[in-house]
Design a protein around this motif. Structure first.
Motif, PDB file in Angstrom:
ATOM      1  N   CYS A 258       0.804  -1.225   0.000  1.00  0.00           N
ATOM      2  CA  CYS A 258       0.000   0.000   0.000  1.00  0.00           C
ATOM      3  C   CYS A 258       0.836   1.273   0.000  1.00  0.00           C
ATOM      4  O   CYS A 258       0.291   2.360  -0.212  1.00  0.00           O
ATOM      5  N   LEU A 259       2.144   1.160   0.289  1.00  0.00           N
ATOM      6  CA  LEU A 259       2.959   2.344   0.530  1.00  0.00           C
ATOM      7  C   LEU A 259       4.247   2.312  -0.273  1.00  0.00           C
ATOM      8  O   LEU A 259       4.765   1.246  -0.624  1.00  0.00           O
ATOM      9  N   GLY A 260       4.818   3.486  -0.494  1.00  0.00           N
ATOM     10  CA  GLY A 260       6.154   3.589  -1.049  1.00  0.00           C
ATOM     11  C   GLY A 260       7.188   3.342   0.030  1.00  0.00           C
ATOM     12  O   GLY A 260       6.857   3.104   1.206  1.00  0.00           O
ATOM     13  N   ASP A 261       8.462   3.439  -0.340  1.00  0.00           N
ATOM     14  CA  ASP A 261       9.535   3.116   0.590  1.00  0.00           C
ATOM     15  C   ASP A 261       9.503   3.979   1.837  1.00  0.00           C
ATOM     16  O   ASP A 261       9.689   3.481   2.957  1.00  0.00           O
ATOM     17  N   ASP A 262       9.295   5.298   1.693  1.00  0.00           N
ATOM     18  CA  ASP A 262       9.313   6.190   2.852  1.00  0.00           C
ATOM     19  C   ASP A 262       8.198   5.843   3.830  1.00  0.00           C
ATOM     20  O   ASP A 262       8.404   5.780   5.036  1.00  0.00           O
TER      21      ASP A 262
END
Length: 279
Positions: A258-262
């Protein structure tokens, strides 16, 4: 590399305390779980530190937590306070000796939480907020959630943490009213949530299936964003349906999808450091 923190785990010795929430259906966790049992699991999963949580409502629990807090993997401890009895809670807070105390909790199950509106209870929570302590809770009914939201509005400096995704109906693959409850809780900026699975869901679930978790985690991410979620194992309770490593990897995968790396790094550790003010 960002530090990875398991935001919710327990230690216990079964002969040291009565755990009324554990029944005959929970034989898999009816044994001792000590730091030595967890350390290899953390290494395999790539977890650096943990937040140790209370599991019994009694003063002796804080004494046990104080001893466990000396373990190198424990970055912070959420201890027990009898929060509905402010005078007793203040006395216990003065008595306990947990150097890395970061929060407080008492087990509420489905009990009414209308006592949260009592003036002396509100004053207690103001003091906990001033001390930088969080409050962990799992509200599940609309009335409980309303009480928690009222407290969050009344004491805006209090950091409130909702454990175990607020009990999603994973076992029945249901949706409402859980989804709306999550959105209501997320409307308060001082409330955060843990991506973990609690004992009620684990007990009702026929078998662990990481794929079943994805839509519930996705909804929590939509509601709370990447800055107010924390990844947590709920070990050793999770052993009822999965090993530590399997649970951690499946929950991590659900978050990562659901999310990018950060955002992923935040949920896996940075948020826990900030929300619990870990050293």
């Amino acid at each position: 590399m960002p530090q990875v923190i398991d935001a919710h785990q327990h230690f216990w010795r079964v002969t040291a305390q009565d755990q009324p929430w554990r029944t005959a259906h929970h034989d898999a966790i009816a044994r001792d779980f000590e730091p030595a049992d967890l350390e290899a699991e953390l290494r395999t999963a790539g977890v650096d530190a943990t937040v140790l949580m209370q599991s019994v409502d009694e003063p002796a629990e804080n004494d046990r937590l104080a001893r466990y807090a000396e373990d190198v993997v424990v970055a912070g401890v959420v201890g027990w306070l009898p929060l509905r009895n402010p005078a007793d809670a203040r006395a216990e807070l003065q008595r306990l000796r947990i150097p890395n105390l970061v929060g407080a909790r008492c087990l509420v199950a489905d009990d009414p939480l209308d006592w949260l509106g009592e003036p002396d209870v509100v004053a207690l929570f103001r003091d906990l907020a001033a001390k930088g302590l969080t409050w962990d809770v799992v509200p599940i009914s609309p009335a409980q959630i309303g009480n928690v939201l009222t407290l969050a509005e009344t004491v805006p400096d209090l950091r409130i943490v909702i454990d175990h995704l607020g009990r999603p109906p994973v076992d029945s693959r249901g949706w409402e009213p859980w989804a709306n409850n999550v959105e209501r809780l997320a409307s308060a900026p001082g409330i955060s949530m843990k991506v973990s699975v609690g004992i009620d869901v684990l007990s009702a679930w026929d078998a662990w299936n990481g794929d079943d978790l994805h839509r519930y985690v996705e909804h929590a991410v939509r509601a709370f964003g990447s800055s107010r979620l924390m990844l947590a194992s709920n070990w050793p309770v999770v052993v009822l349906r999965a090993s530590y490593v399997q649970a951690w990897r499946d929950l991590s995968a659900a978050v990562a999808s659901c999310l990018g790396d950060d955002g992923y790094d935040a949920v896996r550790g940075e948020n826990a450091k900030r929300i619990y003010q870990l050293p």
